[in-house]
Write a protein that holds these residues in place. Structure first.
Motif, short mmCIF file in Angstrom:
data_model
loop_
_atom_site.label_atom_id
_atom_site.label_comp_id
_atom_site.label_asym_id
_atom_site.label_seq_id
_atom_site.Cartn_x
_atom_site.Cartn_y
_atom_site.Cartn_z
N CYS A 1 -19.03 40.58 64.69
CA CYS A 1 -17.81 39.88 63.73
C CYS A 1 -17.97 41.22 62.82
CB CYS A 1 -19.02 39.12 62.70
SG CYS A 1 -18.06 37.96 61.44
N LEU A 2 -16.93 41.30 63.43
CA LEU A 2 -16.24 42.71 62.52
C LEU A 2 -15.92 43.02 60.49
CD1 LEU A 2 -13.07 43.53 64.27
CD2 LEU A 2 -15.68 44.40 64.49
N GLU A 3 -16.53 43.21 60.73
CA GLU A 3 -16.94 43.34 58.42
C GLU A 3 -16.29 44.34 58.20
OE1 GLU A 3 -18.54 40.69 56.82
OE2 GLU A 3 -19.58 40.34 58.63
N ALA A 4 -15.95 44.09 57.17
CA ALA A 4 -15.38 45.81 55.72
C ALA A 4 -15.32 47.04 56.63
CB ALA A 4 -15.43 45.53 54.18
N GLU A 5 -16.91 47.20 57.31
CA GLU A 5 -16.91 48.42 57.52
C GLU A 5 -16.51 48.82 58.97
OE1 GLU A 5 -18.97 45.73 55.93
OE2 GLU A 5 -20.02 47.12 54.38
N HIS A 6 -16.61 47.81 59.59
CA HIS A 6 -16.08 48.13 60.74
C HIS A 6 -14.33 48.21 60.98
CE1 HIS A 6 -19.28 45.19 61.75
NE2 HIS A 6 -19.53 46.07 63.08
N TRP A 7 -13.84 48.06 60.35
CA TRP A 7 -12.63 47.46 59.91
C TRP A 7 -11.69 49.37 59.44
CZ3 TRP A 7 -9.61 44.75 62.26
CH2 TRP A 7 -9.58 44.21 62.63
N GLU A 8 -13.26 50.11 58.26
CA GLU A 8 -12.82 50.97 57.78
C GLU A 8 -12.83 52.16 59.17
OE1 GLU A 8 -14.73 52.24 53.42
OE2 GLU A 8 -16.03 52.38 55.89
N VAL A 9 -13.69 51.79 60.08
CA VAL A 9 -13.83 52.74 60.81
C VAL A 9 -12.28 52.39 62.40
CG1 VAL A 9 -15.04 53.76 63.09
CG2 VAL A 9 -15.72 53.47 60.71
N ILE A 10 -12.22 51.72 62.50
CA ILE A 10 -11.04 51.41 63.49
C ILE A 10 -9.66 51.62 62.25
CG2 ILE A 10 -9.59 49.11 63.79
CD1 ILE A 10 -12.18 47.83 64.15
N GLU A 11 -9.38 51.65 61.28
CA GLU A 11 -8.16 51.75 60.64
C GLU A 11 -8.35 53.44 60.97
OE1 GLU A 11 -5.54 50.66 60.03
OE2 GLU A 11 -5.90 48.54 60.59
N VAL A 12 -9.37 53.93 60.71
CA VAL A 12 -9.36 56.12 60.59
C VAL A 12 -9.21 55.96 62.33
CG1 VAL A 12 -10.73 58.48 60.65
CG2 VAL A 12 -11.39 55.94 58.35
N LEU A 13 -9.69 55.40 63.47
CA LEU A 13 -9.72 55.83 64.51
C LEU A 13 -8.53 55.40 65.12
CD1 LEU A 13 -12.32 54.09 66.95
CD2 LEU A 13 -11.23 56.53 67.23
N ARG A 14 -7.63 54.78 64.66
CA ARG A 14 -5.97 54.72 64.65
C ARG A 14 -5.34 55.56 64.21
NH1 ARG A 14 -4.07 50.16 67.28
NH2 ARG A 14 -2.02 50.27 66.72
N THR A 15 -5.66 56.88 62.94
CA THR A 15 -4.47 57.86 62.34
C THR A 15 -5.12 58.06 63.44
OG1 THR A 15 -4.83 56.84 59.85
CG2 THR A 15 -4.76 58.61 59.67
N PHE A 16 -6.49 58.28 63.67
CA PHE A 16 -6.47 60.10 64.49
C PHE A 16 -5.71 59.41 65.53
CE2 PHE A 16 -8.85 61.91 67.86
CZ PHE A 16 -9.58 63.69 67.92
N TYR A 17 -5.59 58.52 66.13
CA TYR A 17 -4.94 58.69 67.27
C TYR A 17 -3.16 58.64 67.22
CZ TYR A 17 -2.83 56.70 72.32
OH TYR A 17 -2.17 56.44 72.65
N GLN A 18 -2.93 57.77 66.17
CA GLN A 18 -1.30 58.43 66.19
C GLN A 18 -1.08 60.00 65.66
OE1 GLN A 18 -0.89 55.72 62.37
NE2 GLN A 18 -0.49 54.29 63.74
#
Length: 117
Positions: free
Chosen positions: A46-63
């Motif tokens: 279950c994705l919590e705020a901490e997961h989303w924070e890392v997911i967004e940083v990962l997407r930034t890295f990829y961009q």
């Protein structure tokens, strides 16, 4: 950007999202938060705020770098973006057990990181 042929499909909000044999998106543009939640649910997460924070940083890295980071660069980038307390392997392993770089990249809708088995 297609990474390979679809081997299965994930049903999300009434549409079929193609996945490769390892469960990564075939078409990266199919990613959405709903897709991430469906992928996480498949893994019993279950994705919590901490997961989303890392997911967004990962997407930034990829961009920025046009690749999904393996573990060491991921840890370093998370530390730069979210602070030293979160830029630690142990923190990422608690959020994304097993192989954090692979699991987080998959949930972020990115290709499998290079050098990850």
């Amino acid at each position: 950007m297609a990474s390979s042929e679809a081997s299965r499909y994930l049903s999300v909000a009434g549409r079929q999202v193609a996945l490769d044999p390892e469960g990564y998106l075939v078409d990266l543009s199919d990613w959405s938060q709903d897709v991430a939640q469906a992928l996480a649910a498949e893994e019993g997460m279950c994705l919590e705020a901490e997961h989303w924070e890392v997911i967004e940083v990962l997407r930034t890295f990829y961009q920025r770098f046009e690749s999904a980071p393996p573990m060491r660069p991921l840890v370093k980038f998370i530390g730069q973006q979210l602070g030293a307390d979160k830029g630690r392997s142990i923190y990422l392993m608690t959020l994304f057990p097993g192989s954090p770089a692979k699991r987080a990249a998959r949930l972020a809708g990115l290709p499998k990181p290079a050098n990850c088995l």
